[in-house]
Enzyme design. Sequence first.
Site, PDB file in Angstrom:
ATOM      1  N   ARG A 110       2.102   0.136   0.662  1.00 50.58           N
ATOM      2  CA  ARG A 110       0.777   0.687   0.386  1.00 50.58           C
ATOM      3  C   ARG A 110       0.241   0.249  -0.976  1.00 50.58           C
ATOM      4  O   ARG A 110      -0.924   0.472  -1.277  1.00 50.58           O
ATOM      5  CB  ARG A 110       0.835   2.217   0.465  1.00 50.58           C
ATOM      6  N   LYS A 131       4.806  27.168   3.377  1.00 59.57           N
ATOM      7  CA  LYS A 131       5.743  26.253   4.008  1.00 59.57           C
ATOM      8  C   LYS A 131       7.050  26.996   4.268  1.00 59.57           C
ATOM      9  O   LYS A 131       7.565  27.694   3.405  1.00 59.57           O
ATOM     10  CB  LYS A 131       5.987  25.050   3.093  1.00 59.57           C
ATOM     11  N   GLU A 168       0.878   5.742  -4.322  1.00 66.36           N
ATOM     12  CA  GLU A 168       1.677   4.545  -4.584  1.00 66.36           C
ATOM     13  C   GLU A 168       0.895   3.502  -5.377  1.00 66.36           C
ATOM     14  O   GLU A 168       1.454   2.841  -6.266  1.00 66.36           O
ATOM     15  CB  GLU A 168       2.172   3.941  -3.266  1.00 66.36           C
TER      16      GLU A 168
END
Length: 641
Positions: free
Chosen positions: A405, A288, A377
């Site tokens: 969610r 990244k 979640e």
Amino acid sequence: MNITPGPLLGKIETPTDLRKLSKEQLHEVSEELRQFIIDVVSVHGGHFAASLGVIELTVALHYVFNTPYDQLVWDVGHQAYGHKILTGRRDVFHTNRKYKGLSGFPKRDESPYDTFGVGHSSTSISAALGMAIASKYKGEADRQHIAVIGDGAMTAGMAFEALNHAGVANANVLIILNDNCMSIDPNVGALKEYLTDITTSPTYNKLRDDVWHMLGKLPIGKRFTRDMASKLEASLKGVVSSSSNLFEALKLRYFGPIDGHNIIKLVDTLQDLKDIPGPKLLHIVTTKGKGYALAEKDQTTWHAPGLFDKITGEIFKKVVETPQPPKYQDVFGHTLIELAELNKTIMGITPAMPSGSSLKFMMEQMPDRAFDVGICEQHAVTLSAGLATQGMRVFCNIYSSFFQRAYDQALHDVAIQKLPVVFCLDRAGVVGEDGPTHHGAYDIAYMRCVPNVIISAPMNEEEMRNLMYTAQLPTMQQPFVIRYPRGQGVMPEWRQPFKEIKIGTGRKIRSGKDIAILSLGHPGNFVTEACKELLADGLQPAHYDMRFVKPLDEALLHEIFSEFDKVITVEDAAITGGFGSAILEFMAQHGYKASVRILGIPDRIIEHGKPEDLHRECGYDATGIAKVAREMLKDKITVTA
């Protein structure tokens, strides 16, 4: 500031132009694309490190596959900047995430190359599999379907549900696992350890070498036949048994890991995989922030750094001489530590957002009492419920948009059992440049109908601290929601002594006689400014900070409706089913008659832009509130020459 693309990138209007180049030119295209993103984001802002990490993959995918006929689905979308630039949006890319400009995420109505709108993680495999099954049904045997998902997004249960189906669906889908050990913060959990084992294990490296020799990768790439695919499958299972490879156990053909920054190998590999039918997974390893040293070194900071000097790496911060209010998230993070020092039962949970929620402070100081559970979640909420059954007082911090969610878990596992979990819903209301997938517009409406739940919103930092203090008191034995916005509060001197707030009580901010303005949460500060405008017009508005939408302060409401026949409600949430709706329900139940205007997020999708632009568009900034009050009080306004 005009930013000029490199000579090759400047000629690429669509992927068709990219495919006219030789394979040997793709390295230069990748470098030009990477530099273009660095140039634009440094000046205009946006997400940063994620797209730099998949530049070679992006170029390779559009070079090999016939997009948009071949369906390419990006997970989350933070990493799709290169994709947007290569698909006709290069010259308007500087409008990315700006009001009325390009979305920061793939969006179906923005381009046919954006096959699926994203923003929340872990949806790509399900979406691509649905597309693949539809293509199979329609007889489109030549159509390819590719899902690009990061190892962070792969931690979510939805991704595993999709993998489980993909393995038996017999549909033509390619899953590309972009493994960089990061989401926004470093990844956590057993899957991270498993993928690390794959990338370092001699057994898996032997598997990789065997596969690439069979594919003819060393030294010359060859096209892959169905017969060779069968041999490959036998080779895979001969080197690594299905029980030792998670993806093979799910009946996905596994390839890799390979270097995700080797553009030639990526192109050759993807070309070969096109000819292998059925579900398959390519594991690539990337960095990244690749190509920008500071982003590679500190990937969390450079996920979305804001404006910066690309040469020195200095991230520009607004220079202010006076003390500034803190961000609400930091008030949460520091206050939670104070409370945890007083109450040994307090624990903190967040699904993959320790930096964004500022739970990182507690994780650093009290690592045995604060946990990042990954992009999960649902698990975060039920884990909190389990802890609560054992006497723990859990502060479960989830962005409002992501809390959607875990709605079933909040209802089924927490509310029905009346467990005292404290839900701190960060980024409630419009969030700005992330747009409609991230606006926290709906939590009041979908939680207000759930029994046993207290729902509150602080107008400022002091109220937030006091709500958190109240929520953890032994007398509180039910779920408690505290919703607060992204960004700064209003109190530079915010560390005030804790005080208990009586549940379901509001407060009068100012007295008045012409109109009552009822606010919930931070927009009360907009009302304060609106009242100043109205006073200048000779009007006398009263302002009430209600603090709770469930339960409502009925004594205060009886007082209000007994005195006022004109009322405005203000909330940073969807007006359908929200705070204003609750006020109308109270009015109807008790037979009051008044003219009421509800201000908040209207019943439509609100696009991206700076929060102040969106507040103005929705009509509940200070100017909008004052305008509505004047309309309701037009008979009282003295017109002067």
